[in-house]
Design an enzyme around this catalytic site. Structure first.
Site, PDB file in Angstrom:
ATOM      1  N   CYS A   1       0.921  -1.361  -0.141  1.00 18.91           N
ATOM      2  CA  CYS A   1      -0.126  -0.041   0.026  1.00 18.91           C
ATOM      3  C   CYS A   1       0.948   1.281  -0.102  1.00 18.91           C
ATOM      4  O   CYS A   1       0.397   2.247  -0.661  1.00 18.91           O
ATOM      5  CB  CYS A   1      -1.046  -0.117   1.142  1.00 18.91           C
ATOM      6  SG  CYS A   1      -0.160  -0.709   2.727  1.00 18.91           S
TER       7      CYS A   1
ATOM      8  N   ARG B   1       6.739 -11.289   5.495  1.00 17.97           N
ATOM      9  CA  ARG B   1       6.075 -11.405   6.735  1.00 17.97           C
ATOM     10  C   ARG B   1       6.666 -12.012   7.648  1.00 17.97           C
ATOM     11  O   ARG B   1       6.787 -13.226   7.357  1.00 17.97           O
ATOM     12  CB  ARG B   1       4.466 -11.433   6.918  1.00 17.97           C
ATOM     13  CG  ARG B   1       3.780 -10.242   5.807  1.00 17.97           C
ATOM     14  CD  ARG B   1       2.371 -10.399   6.067  1.00 17.97           C
ATOM     15  NE  ARG B   1       1.783  -9.453   5.255  1.00 17.97           N
ATOM     16  CZ  ARG B   1       0.349  -9.440   4.843  1.00 17.97           C
ATOM     17  NH1 ARG B   1      -0.547 -10.358   5.451  1.00 17.97           N
ATOM     18  NH2 ARG B   1      -0.091  -8.474   4.020  1.00 17.97           N
TER      19      ARG B   1
ATOM     20  N   GLN C   1       1.029 -11.094  -3.774  1.00 20.49           N
ATOM     21  CA  GLN C   1      -0.554 -10.632  -3.654  1.00 20.49           C
ATOM     22  C   GLN C   1      -0.895 -10.082  -5.017  1.00 20.49           C
ATOM     23  O   GLN C   1       0.061  -9.589  -5.631  1.00 20.49           O
ATOM     24  CB  GLN C   1      -0.845  -9.654  -2.642  1.00 20.49           C
ATOM     25  CG  GLN C   1      -0.574  -9.785  -1.080  1.00 20.49           C
ATOM     26  CD  GLN C   1      -0.528  -8.748  -0.244  1.00 20.49           C
ATOM     27  OE1 GLN C   1       0.148  -7.837  -0.400  1.00 20.49           O
ATOM     28  NE2 GLN C   1      -1.601  -9.064   0.831  1.00 20.49           N
TER      29      GLN C   1
ATOM     30  N   ASP D   1      -2.542  -7.700  -5.544  1.00 21.94           N
ATOM     31  CA  ASP D   1      -2.895  -6.356  -5.047  1.00 21.94           C
ATOM     32  C   ASP D   1      -3.216  -5.303  -5.782  1.00 21.94           C
ATOM     33  O   ASP D   1      -2.799  -5.154  -6.890  1.00 21.94           O
ATOM     34  CB  ASP D   1      -1.709  -6.278  -4.082  1.00 21.94           C
ATOM     35  CG  ASP D   1      -2.177  -5.443  -2.721  1.00 21.94           C
ATOM     36  OD1 ASP D   1      -3.347  -5.269  -2.361  1.00 21.94           O
ATOM     37  OD2 ASP D   1      -1.348  -5.245  -1.762  1.00 21.94           O
TER      38      ASP D   1
ATOM     39  N   HIS E   1      -4.954  -1.169  -5.562  1.00 26.61           N
ATOM     40  CA  HIS E   1      -5.421  -0.095  -4.557  1.00 26.61           C
ATOM     41  C   HIS E   1      -6.170   1.079  -5.303  1.00 26.61           C
ATOM     42  O   HIS E   1      -5.891   1.329  -6.424  1.00 26.61           O
ATOM     43  CB  HIS E   1      -4.358   0.692  -3.695  1.00 26.61           C
ATOM     44  CG  HIS E   1      -3.752  -0.063  -2.515  1.00 26.61           C
ATOM     45  ND1 HIS E   1      -2.695  -0.925  -3.185  1.00 26.61           N
ATOM     46  CD2 HIS E   1      -4.029  -0.357  -1.325  1.00 26.61           C
ATOM     47  CE1 HIS E   1      -2.428  -1.577  -2.128  1.00 26.61           C
ATOM     48  NE2 HIS E   1      -3.155  -1.546  -1.099  1.00 26.61           N
TER      49      HIS E   1
ATOM     50  N   LYS F   1     -12.547  -4.173   6.932  1.00 26.98           N
ATOM     51  CA  LYS F   1     -12.560  -5.002   5.715  1.00 26.98           C
ATOM     52  C   LYS F   1     -13.598  -5.957   5.455  1.00 26.98           C
ATOM     53  O   LYS F   1     -14.193  -6.391   6.452  1.00 26.98           O
ATOM     54  CB  LYS F   1     -11.273  -5.677   5.524  1.00 26.98           C
ATOM     55  CG  LYS F   1     -11.164  -6.622   6.712  1.00 26.98           C
ATOM     56  CD  LYS F   1      -9.862  -7.188   6.649  1.00 26.98           C
ATOM     57  CE  LYS F   1      -9.652  -8.269   7.625  1.00 26.98           C
ATOM     58  NZ  LYS F   1      -8.234  -9.170   7.564  1.00 26.98           N
TER      59      LYS F   1
ATOM     60  N   HIS G   1      -8.341  -0.720  -0.326  1.00 31.99           N
ATOM     61  CA  HIS G   1      -7.283  -1.824  -0.704  1.00 31.99           C
ATOM     62  C   HIS G   1      -7.864  -3.172  -1.061  1.00 31.99           C
ATOM     63  O   HIS G   1      -9.143  -3.281  -0.476  1.00 31.99           O
ATOM     64  CB  HIS G   1      -6.507  -2.114   0.706  1.00 31.99           C
ATOM     65  CG  HIS G   1      -6.131  -1.163   1.316  1.00 31.99           C
ATOM     66  ND1 HIS G   1      -4.506  -1.055   1.775  1.00 31.99           N
ATOM     67  CD2 HIS G   1      -6.612   0.065   2.131  1.00 31.99           C
ATOM     68  CE1 HIS G   1      -4.218   0.145   2.217  1.00 31.99           C
ATOM     69  NE2 HIS G   1      -5.240   0.677   2.694  1.00 31.99           N
TER      70      HIS G   1
END
Length: 608
Positions: A306, A335, A353, A355, A357, A436, A482
């Protein structure tokens, strides 16, 4: 027995018969059946029954915690056999046998209440009980006793062990004390229990089927990925087959993102800690991150994408006419997962991911969330998944004030409510920067998996002072949404392998066709076919080792290749193929041209 009352629901909480204390007329009875509330009581009680059996067999045993979980129960404990070794899989049958003996004795389960100080004194020589007491507030503490076993517990429990007849111990594992990998490794035994034999048998069959489908086992058979101690735990190594699978999945999703207005971007994998301090990760997520120092400056390896996407937004002046801005990235993140929780591809330390945004005006939150949900629905249907949704609210560790959180949570609820979409609530399960929607898919064994997520975030735009120019030429604050649909490629691939038992959809199968020439005389024709398939971007392999035909066919079947071609004299002479379609479970003869046409049609079946 199904008409027996084993507990009550009082003011939204389960209260057992030992605790109801004359308030039955104010409560709703919970009967002995396979309902959610009933199973919670039965499961918790069966954990205690297992502990009683363990201490009967191994008197040196000491116990930590034994909760009910979604599909059963477990107990963490310390116990050693006479030779000093820990318990193993082979000891589960003895424990089950002892549990059945205890059930037959029909012991009442009795609750008593004392002060924390008295309980602490009672168990002063039991270090694990002292660990449990540290986690309990001062005041009254309850004990539950059955036969010779007693434990600190808040309940609820069934009134008698006779209700625990239909159980099965499923596996044994290690578990760090309190989940802290720096502390002692305890033994953990898992089990399942139900209110009737039929449901138990069905569940045990499902467990056995799940073992056959285990993605770690199939991943080896299909030569997809491996792990290596020299590389490190939780760091998958993708072999050629697995890398092709990932590449096909990524390639398939890329144009779909572009059609929906997403722009590809790429952020760095390490950022100065200053950026993580502004975002709030440094304070709220630091324990899950890895850090390094470069030129005396601390950097954090990104656990999320992000902040990089925030910087893409900051790179230009934005107008309301530009919004929504949709950025997506196949972002590699790291992580710090604890050693005890890593599990194949499901829980790793490095993953990628899918991912994205979305930066939009606050008034456009609903329409953007609905567009994402439509995207989710199309993807899940494509892979044959049903799914549920759950809104996760503000966690204990969070940034931003209550008003912002309430606004963001209401935006999610409104989007779902206005479109009659059902959802559950996970209180306190949100990300530290925003609430979320979690997408929980159901696989072919009816197991639930957490995959995609949609998060509404007012906090990061404020922390990084993001803005856009509105129609009145004034600065306004955008909202950041997100979004990940698969969640991570690693986890989704693991789930998909188990969902399909390795029979992956043709369009992403790492090897689409195995070509098996019967002898060397047929090898050149096999190579010609392979070259034609490569031009169509269809992956094939030629199995021409000096092995029997049947063994080479078994090799192709073991690696779950969708289509197998056997090439002999007739096929070479007639420019044809003998096809074994493993997905359709059919055999057929066709010309090479017909086969190529068939494959093209197969690829075109994938609509989005």
């Amino acid at each position: 027995m199904n008409s027996d009352i084993i507990a009550y629901k009082l003011n939204g909480e389960i209260v057992d018969t030992q605790s109801i204390n004359g308030r039955e007329d104010q409560a709703t009875p919970i009967y002995f059946d396979n309902s959610k509330d009933s199973l919670e009581v039965i499961r918790h009680s069966c954990a205690h029954l297992m502990a009683e059996a363990i201490i009967s067999l191994y008197p040196n045993a000491k116990f930590f915690v034994g909760p009910a979980i979604e599909d059963g129960f477990y107990y963490d404990f310390r116990a050693f056999k006479e030779d000093g070794s820990k318990l193993g899989e082979g000891d589960l049958k003895d424990i089950e046998k002892k549990m059945k003996e205890l059930i037959d004795s029909k012991q009442n389960i009795i609750k008593t209440v004392s002060t924390k100080k008295e309980i602490s004194e009672k168990f002063k020589d039991d270090d694990l009980k002292q660990e449990v007491l540290k986690r309990i507030p001062d005041g009254e503490v309850s004990l539950y006793t059955q036969g010779s076993f007693e434990d600190i517990c808040r309940g609820p429990h069934v009134p008698n062990t006779r209700y625990l007849r239909f159980f099965k111990l499923t596996r044994i594992a290690g578990a760090y004390l309190g989940g802290d990998e720096k502390r002692e490794m305890l033994t953990r035994i898992y089990g399942v229990v139900f209110a009737d034999k039929e449901t138990l048998n069905e569940h045990v069959k499902m467990i056995e089927e799940a073992k056959k489908r285990d993605h770690r086992k199939l991943g080896v058979e299909m030569k997809l990925f491996t792990f290596d101690e020299q590389i490190g735990a939780g760091l998958p190594i993708w072999l050629p087959n697995g890398a092709r699978l990932r590449s096909k999945l990524e390639k398939f999703l890329f144009p779909i993102h572009r059609q929906r207005g997403y722009q590809p971007v790429r952020g760095p994998e390490i950022l100065k800690s200053d950026a993580w301090k502004i975002s709030g990760h440094y304070t709220n997520y630091k324990e899950n991150m890895y850090f390094t120092t470069i030129d005396e400056q601390e950097y954090g390896i990104k656990p999320m994408n992000c902040v990089g996407h925030v910087k893409v937004y900051e790179s230009d002046i934005r107008s309301y006419r530009d919004l929504p801005l949709k950025f997506f990235e196949y972002g590699v993140v790291h992580r710090h997962e604890k050693s005890g929780v890593m599990h194949g591809l499901f829980r790793v330390r490095e993953f990628t991911q899918d991912d994205a945004h979305i930066f939009c005006e606050p008034s456009k939150i609903k329409e953007n969330i609905l567009e994402i949900l439509d995207f989710v629905d199309n993807i899940m249907k494509l892979f044959g998944f049903n799914y549920e949704m759950e809104i996760s609210t503000r966690p204990e560790k969070a940034i931003g004030d209550d008003k912002i959180w309430e606004m963001a949570t209401d935006a999610l609820k409104t989007a779902l409510d206005d479109n009659n979409l059902s959802y559950g609530i996970d209180e306190g399960g949100g990300a530290f920067y925003g609430p979320k929607i979690d997408i929980k898919i159901k696989d072919s064994l009816n197991r639930k998996w957490q995959c995609g997520t949609i998060q509404v975030d007012f906090n990061l735009p404020e922390r990084f002072d993001l803005s856009y120019i509105d129609e009145n030429n004034e600065k306004q604050r955008p909202v950041m949404i997100h979004r990940a649909i698969l969640g991570s490629f690693e986890r989704f691939i693991g789930i998909l392998i188990e969902h399909t038992a390795g029979e992956l959809p043709f369009f992403i199968a790492p090897t689409n066709v195995s070509i098996i020439p019967i002898s060397d005389n047929h090898y050149e024709y096999a190579k010609e076919i392979a070259t034609m398939l490569q031009k169509l971007e269809i992956d094939s392999e030629i199995l021409h080792k000096n092995e029997t035909l049947n063994k080479r066919i078994r090799t192709a079947e073991k690696t779950h290749v969708p289509m197998i071609l056997v090439i002999g004299d007739s096929e070479v002479e007639n420019r044809s193929v003998a096809l074994r379609d493993r997905r359709a479970k059919q055999r057929s003869e066709m010309s090479l041209d017909e086969f190529i046409k068939f494959l093209k049609e197969k690829l075109n079946e994938v609509h989005f």
